[in-house]
Design an enzyme around this catalytic site. Structure first.
Site, PDB file in Angstrom:
ATOM      1  N   CYS A  40       5.372   1.266   0.915  1.00  0.00           N
ATOM      2  CA  CYS A  40       4.978   2.206  -0.162  1.00  0.00           C
ATOM      3  C   CYS A  40       5.668   3.331  -0.004  1.00  0.00           C
ATOM      4  CB  CYS A  40       3.447   2.420  -0.094  1.00  0.00           C
ATOM      5  SG  CYS A  40       2.772   3.052  -1.684  1.00  0.00           S
ATOM      6  N   HIS A  71       1.750  -3.281  -1.340  1.00  0.00           N
ATOM      7  CA  HIS A  71       1.041  -3.337  -0.357  1.00  0.00           C
ATOM      8  C   HIS A  71       0.647  -4.679   0.191  1.00  0.00           C
ATOM      9  CE1 HIS A  71      -0.542   0.774  -0.249  1.00  0.00           C
ATOM     10  NE2 HIS A  71       0.051   0.858  -1.275  1.00  0.00           N
ATOM     11  N   ASP A 120      -0.654  -5.762   2.984  1.00  0.00           N
ATOM     12  CA  ASP A 120      -1.821  -5.790   3.434  1.00  0.00           C
ATOM     13  C   ASP A 120      -3.092  -5.960   2.414  1.00  0.00           C
ATOM     14  OD1 ASP A 120      -0.728  -3.073   2.935  1.00  0.00           O
ATOM     15  OD2 ASP A 120      -2.679  -2.575   2.941  1.00  0.00           O
TER      16      ASP A 120
END
Length: 357
Positions: free
Chosen positions: A247, A331, A333
């Site tokens: 990001c 992202h 994650d």
């Protein structure tokens, strides 16, 4: 409930019911298209200084729990919802949505047309907005909104101020905190990485002295050009240590290599953004939260584009042609969102292992 107004910079006014903390605030108005994950979104430091509009018609239906925080002290300015659930239910729930907002001192408004708000932002771009108690002095509130200058370098208020460890037995990774999500630490810890989280303005020399196996550049809020010290740090460490940027970390890594960034009209904020990996044609659905992007025009020779967004063809990932370093705009994650791209953390592990050989 008392009445509250959402006043937009273009003069549009929405009236609704009060929610959360009893505060008047001004920030950048953005929207998130996710159907769930409101707790993770609100506690994501990438929303620092922003008034977050949820497009899904009902928010708060499963309450708030202790496990789904992405940061303990959220910094978003306010939240806007069409309907806040009045009877939340979930076995993990510890408090209601309204109780959570009050506990974190975040004001909100409910009972407004979030589709209309989203349409305005899509057509005219992100803009300033104020969330205020309904009074007779709307013209004065509008003039105050017009005069307000939003702060820059929001990373400074999102990053840790002191380094701290998250010990484990594996690869030693320095995590540069620009406003990190806890899910990044969880993904690295799952891979047994021995982590040291450091402030955003940590120097290259300080990082090199730690002798890490790799460096993680995290997500964070705002304009990447507001963090020149981080850009200089990346210039000095690349080639010496493997790097993975996510990001804002992706944007900073790109700037450090001579790329340009630009402010998007309304950004990407949601959990269903399709991204194509150029080398394989693989399509991943990703979680995204950014208002700036890396320009594909005049991309430096040393960088190659690895991922693009399906809908607008914007740059979603780059890799250095000569150094062990890569970054992605989305992202991997998730938290919240799909885990299609979590394999990128494994790629980072391989990058560190191969660099040591």
């Amino acid at each position: 409930m008392s009445k509250r107004l959402l006043i937009l910079e273009d003069g549009t006014i929405f009236e609704g019911e009060s929610l959360g903390a009893n505060l008047d605030v001004t920030g950048e108005l953005v929207f998130n298209t996710g159907m769930t994950g409101y707790q993770e979104s609100i506690t994501d430091q990438s929303y620092n200084g922003q008034i977050l509009t949820f497009t899904y018609p009902i928010v708060g239906n499963y309450g708030v729990n202790r496990d789904d925080y992405e940061s303990i002290h959220p910094t978003c300015k306010a939240v806007v919802v069409h309907e806040a659930a009045c009877r939340p239910s979930n076995w993990r729930m510890q408090m209601s949505f309204d109780e959570f907002l009050k506990a974190k001192n975040i004001p909100g408004i409910t009972g407004v047309d979030t589709r209309a708000i989203t349409k305005i932002v899509r057509e005219h771009g992100t803009m300033k907005a104020s969330l205020v108690q309904a009074r007779d002095e709307v013209e004065h509130q509008m003039s105050q909104l017009q005069a307000t200058v939003l702060p820059t370098n929001q990373v400074e208020t999102s990053s840790t101020t002191t380094a701290y460890p998250s010990p484990n037995t594996g690869r030693k990774v320095v995590v540069v905190d620009f406003g990190l999500k806890h899910s990044i630490l969880r993904e690295l810890s799952k891979r047994e990485c021995n982590l040291t989280v450091v402030p955003y303005n940590t120097s290259a020399q300080e990082i090199l002295e730690m002798e890490p196996d790799g460096v993680m550049l995290t997500n964070g809020p705002g304009d990447p050009t507001d963090v020149p010290e981080a850009i200089e740090m990346i210039k000095e460490i690349q080639g010496k240590i493997p790097i993975f940027g996510i990001c804002l970390g992706h944007q900073l890594f790109s700037l450090a290599n001579g790329a340009k960034t630009y402010k998007m009209k309304f950004g990407h904020r949601g959990f269903n953004h399709a991204v194509r990996e150029i080398a394989t044609g693989r399509i991943d659905f990703t979680s995204q939260n950014h208002g700036y992007a890396v320009s594909s025009e005049n991309l430096p020779e040393d960088l190659m584009i690895t991922h693009v967004e399906i809908n607008d063809d914007s740059v979603e990932g780059v890799r250095h042609k000569h150094f062990p370093a890569f970054s992605v705009q989305f992202h991997p994650d998730a938290a919240p969102g799909p885990h299609d791209a979590s394999y990128l953390f494994d790629d980072f592990m391989d990058l560190m292992d191969n660099f040591k050989k």
